[in-house]
Every structure is written in structure tokens, then in C-alpha cells.
Design a protein around this motif. Structure first.
Motif, mmCIF file in Angstrom:
data_model
loop_
_atom_site.group_PDB
_atom_site.id
_atom_site.type_symbol
_atom_site.label_atom_id
_atom_site.label_comp_id
_atom_site.label_asym_id
_atom_site.label_seq_id
_atom_site.Cartn_x
_atom_site.Cartn_y
_atom_site.Cartn_z
ATOM 1 N N ASN A 215 0.819 -1.230 0.000
ATOM 2 C CA ASN A 215 0.000 0.000 0.000
ATOM 3 C C ASN A 215 0.848 1.275 0.000
ATOM 4 N N ASN A 216 2.175 1.121 0.165
ATOM 5 C CA ASN A 216 3.037 2.309 0.206
ATOM 6 C C ASN A 216 3.329 2.826 -1.199
ATOM 7 N N HIS A 217 3.071 4.098 -1.398
ATOM 8 C CA HIS A 217 3.365 4.724 -2.691
ATOM 9 C C HIS A 217 4.275 5.926 -2.471
ATOM 10 N N LEU A 218 5.124 6.176 -3.456
ATOM 11 C CA LEU A 218 6.018 7.337 -3.415
ATOM 12 C C LEU A 218 5.703 8.240 -4.601
ATOM 13 N N ARG B 188 -5.082 9.794 -9.293
ATOM 14 C CA ARG B 188 -4.559 8.706 -10.134
ATOM 15 C C ARG B 188 -4.239 7.478 -9.286
ATOM 16 N N ILE B 189 -3.636 7.705 -8.104
ATOM 17 C CA ILE B 189 -3.303 6.588 -7.209
ATOM 18 C C ILE B 189 -4.576 6.022 -6.580
ATOM 19 N N LYS B 190 -5.513 6.904 -6.222
ATOM 20 C CA LYS B 190 -6.744 6.464 -5.573
ATOM 21 C C LYS B 190 -7.531 5.506 -6.474
ATOM 22 N N LYS B 191 -7.493 5.779 -7.767
ATOM 23 C CA LYS B 191 -8.211 4.876 -8.686
ATOM 24 C C LYS B 191 -7.614 3.464 -8.597
ATOM 25 N N LEU B 192 -6.304 3.391 -8.444
ATOM 26 C CA LEU B 192 -5.589 2.115 -8.400
ATOM 27 C C LEU B 192 -5.745 1.435 -7.042
ATOM 28 N N ASN B 193 -5.606 2.242 -5.967
ATOM 29 C CA ASN B 193 -5.624 1.681 -4.621
ATOM 30 C C ASN B 193 -6.130 2.722 -3.613
ATOM 31 N N PRO B 194 -7.432 2.645 -3.270
ATOM 32 C CA PRO B 194 -8.027 3.612 -2.337
ATOM 33 C C PRO B 194 -7.430 3.540 -0.933
ATOM 34 N N LYS B 195 -6.651 2.481 -0.646
ATOM 35 C CA LYS B 195 -6.030 2.334 0.680
ATOM 36 C C LYS B 195 -4.582 2.826 0.690
ATOM 37 N N ALA B 196 -4.136 3.373 -0.415
ATOM 38 C CA ALA B 196 -2.716 3.734 -0.550
ATOM 39 C C ALA B 196 -2.276 4.734 0.509
ATOM 40 N N ASN B 197 -1.066 4.500 1.014
ATOM 41 C CA ASN B 197 -0.373 5.453 1.884
ATOM 42 C C ASN B 197 0.714 6.105 1.066
ATOM 43 N N VAL B 198 0.774 7.435 1.079
ATOM 44 C CA VAL B 198 1.609 8.129 0.107
ATOM 45 C C VAL B 198 2.631 9.037 0.785
ATOM 46 N N VAL B 199 3.864 8.978 0.295
ATOM 47 C CA VAL B 199 4.889 9.971 0.656
ATOM 48 C C VAL B 199 5.092 10.853 -0.571
ATOM 49 N N VAL B 200 5.056 12.166 -0.378
ATOM 50 C CA VAL B 200 5.327 13.101 -1.473
ATOM 51 C C VAL B 200 6.640 13.809 -1.174
ATOM 52 N N THR B 201 7.554 13.800 -2.143
ATOM 53 C CA THR B 201 8.861 14.414 -1.911
ATOM 54 C C THR B 201 9.340 15.167 -3.144
ATOM 55 N N THR C 156 0.016 7.542 9.399
ATOM 56 C CA THR C 156 -1.041 7.980 8.473
ATOM 57 C C THR C 156 -1.916 6.816 7.997
ATOM 58 N N SER C 157 -1.399 5.587 8.125
ATOM 59 C CA SER C 157 -2.239 4.444 7.741
ATOM 60 C C SER C 157 -3.320 4.195 8.794
ATOM 61 N N PHE D 220 5.698 15.288 2.554
ATOM 62 C CA PHE D 220 4.407 15.027 3.190
ATOM 63 C C PHE D 220 4.097 13.534 3.190
ATOM 64 N N VAL D 221 3.340 13.112 4.206
ATOM 65 C CA VAL D 221 2.887 11.719 4.280
ATOM 66 C C VAL D 221 1.397 11.746 4.589
ATOM 67 N N TRP D 222 0.618 10.930 3.852
ATOM 68 C CA TRP D 222 -0.819 10.873 4.108
ATOM 69 C C TRP D 222 -1.431 9.642 3.459
ATOM 70 N N ASN D 223 -2.623 9.325 3.897
ATOM 71 C CA ASN D 223 -3.397 8.305 3.207
ATOM 72 C C ASN D 223 -4.060 8.977 2.025
ATOM 73 N N VAL D 224 -4.183 8.269 0.910
ATOM 74 C CA VAL D 224 -4.681 8.918 -0.306
ATOM 75 C C VAL D 224 -6.105 9.463 -0.127
ATOM 76 N N SER D 225 -6.924 8.764 0.658
ATOM 77 C CA SER D 225 -8.301 9.260 0.838
ATOM 78 C C SER D 225 -8.319 10.532 1.686
ATOM 79 N N THR D 226 -7.352 10.667 2.612
ATOM 80 C CA THR D 226 -7.257 11.872 3.442
ATOM 81 C C THR D 226 -6.979 13.094 2.579
ATOM 82 N N ILE D 227 -6.014 12.990 1.654
ATOM 83 C CA ILE D 227 -5.636 14.159 0.850
ATOM 84 C C ILE D 227 -6.726 14.480 -0.177
#
Length: 353
Positions: free
Chosen positions: A5-8, A101-114, A137-138, A205-212
Motif C-alpha cells: 500500500n506504500n506509494h512514493l 490517479r493513485i486512488k483509482k488504483l488503490n483507495p487504501k494507498a499510503n503516500v509519501v510526497v517528496t 497515516t495508515s 508530506f505523508v498521508w493516506n490517499v483518501s485523506t488528501i
């Protein structure tokens, strides 16, 4: 926390104008081996996440002009994960696009943005901090930002004021954000670092995709609407055409203004892993090994005599000899040579034009 579930997300659209002539609009600094270590800043950014997320979960948002460079430098990531912005619109639209774009693939994704052009000296500590943030954030609907412990009154960074009296129940090293501060003048920066609750805003930043996605819906409904309505075509042949048409409609606004300064549930994780945004020749000088006289040399065959405190970056020359300089930048790339006082480096943008 499920690693799959981790995405970068790596933001790689900048043009790096303060690093001219090494960095040019055709090939900005994130695509250059700035440190002379055999890896570009973009590659080093992806390398830091090797143990945190799988290559198929790495996304790069960049300009159409740089998509081929990204593909060449990160061959391990799927081509469909290189998202091409048709125009520059600051960080909020960029982050919104990749989030949907990530949410469509995996609504549970946890994302780091850098960002793609920062450096980190202590990669093990970086890994630990990011992993700790992803767990947080998960399990919560919070937005998390990383705060760098300041070691000098820096006027080139924004600051995060933390409420150190309020640690999160789930993670004792995470605190509520009181406020975000603009880049300060020197006196204000000096005041900040005398207190222990001000941190540099690293833009990580770190967040769950549904949060952002929900935060965009609440605080930036116009931007949210643009990317929400494209949900059915993400990942299809029509995606790029639709993005080229609709992306320019977004407001040119940073994610800090658009979201961070408005949301209620926002936290900071203070960290110390030898971070720099490598924004200027001066910061590169500081983070490159120096000889006994304070010279930082990156290039194959550089000889210096009676020379002190210089930043020399000449990776394309067979031999470079410098005598009698103190406090200068000497940088060469593709038939352009810059010799400029380090103290005057804020004028480089103007020189490059």
C-alpha cells in the motif's frame, strides 16, 4: 502496515534556475549527478525508498519535456507512472492529479510526497522516520509533514511551528502543527532557532490517499472537480489528452497555501537526517567534502593553488587549474563557464537570462 500500500510521489518538474550553468531548462538539476557520486538527484531520491515501497508504486510528476529523461534514469518504474503536466501550475494541482490517479488504483494507498532535488545524508534514519510516518497515516485521517531540526538561522526555508505540548497518542515523536511561517528575515529566523519548537519545512508530506483527496474536496473544490471527473479515464489511452485539456484550468497555487494552512488534522514529525534542499551553489558547497582550504571540487582533474572556500563544478573538462581565488563559484557545462562570487550567487538567475 502493508508494504504494497506504500506509494512514493516524486515531484520533478522544476527548472533549477539557481544552479545555472550546470542546470538548464533542457536538463535541470534533478536530472544531474550534482554530487559527483554516479547517481543523479532524482535517482538518489528513488534509491532512498528502495526498502519502503515497490518500484511499481513509484510515481514521478514532471513536465512533458522531461518524461524521456525520467524514463531513462528510472527504468525500473512503469512508464504509466510518469505523469506529464502540460504546464507549470505549482504543487497543489500536481499533487491533486497524482492523488486521484493513485486512488483509482488503490483507495487504501499510503503516500509519501517528496521533491526530486533534495539530499539526505543519513539514509537509515530517513528510512526510520518515513516508516514511522507511514504507520501513523495508515491508522489516522491526519496529514503529516516532516520538520527538519534547524542548525542555523536560515532565511531560505519556510518554518513549521509545532505544539510540543501535544504529542499524538499513537506516536510520541509526532506533534500538532501550530502554524506555518513564511521564509523569515534573518532576525526572525534567529528568534525561531532560539526556541525548540520551530522546524524547517522540507516539503515532504505523508498521508493516506483518501485523506488528501477529501482535503482537496473541502478546501479546493475547483481543483478537486477537475481530477474527480477524470476518474473513469485514468490509466486509459485518453488520460493524457484529458489532462492536457483540463490541467491548465487549475489555479497556480502551492499545496502549502491550498491545503496545509487550512486543514485541522495536521501534524509534524521533527527529524534530523542531514537534509538539504540543495537550492543554491552555496548549499552544495556546504554538503560536498572540502579540502583543507574549504574548496569543494566536483570534476575529474582539478588542481587548485592559493585558492580558498571555492565551489568548483567542472565535470566535462579534462583538466582545470585554478589559482588565487577566494569564495568563488567556478562552474562549467556545455560550453558555458560561470565564475561568480559565492556571496553574489542570488544574481545567477539574472546572469542566466
Amino acid at each position: 502496515m502493508e508494504r504494497s500500500n506504500n506509494h512514493l510521489v516524486i515531484m520533478a518538474g522544476g527548472i533549477g534556475s539557481r544552479f545555472w550553468p550546470m542546470s538548464t531548462p533542457e536538463c535541470p538539476k534533478q536530472f544531474i549527478d550534482v554530487l559527483g557520486c554516479g547517481r543523479t538527484l532524482l535517482q538518489l531520491t528513488a534509491d532512498r525508498f528502495k526498502r519502503i515501497c515497490f518500484p511499481e508504486n513509484i510515481w514521478v510528476v514532471t513536465s512533458e519535456a522531461y518524461a524521456d529523461i525520467v524514463r531513462e534514469q528510472l527504468p525500473e518504474i512503469p512508464e504509466s507512472n510518469i505523469l506529464k503536466e502540460p504546464c507549470r501550475r505549482n504543487t497543489a494541482p500536481c499533487i491533486a492529479y497524482v492523488s486521484w490517479r493513485i486512488k483509482k488504483l488503490n483507495p487504501k494507498a499510503n503516500v509519501v510526497v517528496t521533491p526530486s532535488d533534495h539530499i539526505v545524508m543519513d539514509v537509515a534514519e530517513f528510512e526510520r522516520v518515513i516508516t514511522s510516518g507511514l504507520v501513523f497515516t495508515s491508522e489516522t485521517d491526519s496529514i503529516l509533514t516532516l520538520g527538519m531540526k534547524p542548525n542555523r538561522p536560515e532565511t531560505g526555508y519556510g518554518y513549521i511551528q509545532a505544539d510540543l505540548g501535544f504529542a499524538s497518542a499513537r506516536n510520541k515523536e509526532i506533534y500538532r502543527v501550530d502554524s506555518f511561517k513564511e521564509k523569515p528575515d534573518f532576525a526572525t529566523a534567529s528568534r525561531y532557532i532560539q526556541k525548540n519548537n520551530y522546524f524547517w519545512n522540507a516539503g515532504i508530506f505523508v498521508w493516506n490517499v483518501s485523506t488528501i483527496v477529501n482535503a482537496f474536496r473541502v478546501y479546493q473544490p475547483a481543483i478537486a472537480q477537475v481530477f474527480e471527473q477524470l476518474m473513469p479515464i485514468y490509466g486509459s489511452e485518453q488520460e493524457q489528452e484529458a489532462i492536457n485539456r483540463d490541467f491548465p484550468k487549475c489555479e497556480n497555487i502551492s499545496v502549502d497555501y491550498a491545503i496545509m494552512e487550512k486543514v485541522e488534522e495536521i501534524f509534524v514529525l521533527p527529524a534530523n537526517f542531514g537534509w538539504s534542499d540543495l537550492g543554491t551553489w552555496g548549499s552544495l558547497h556546504e554538503h560536498t567534502p572540502q579540502d583543507a582550504y574549504g574548496n569543494a571540487c566536483i570534476g575529474k582533474n582539478i588542481s587548485v593553488y592559493d585558492t580558498h572556500n571555492c565551489m568548483i563544478h567542472t565535470t566535462q573538462e579534462k583538466k582545470v587549474v585554478i589559482q588565487g581565488l577566494d569564495g568563488f563559484i567556478v562552474a562549467e557545462k556545455n560550453d558555458t563557464l560561470l565564475i561568480c562570487k559565492l556571496s553574489e550567487e542570488q544574481r545567477i538567475k539574472q546572469f542566466s537570462e
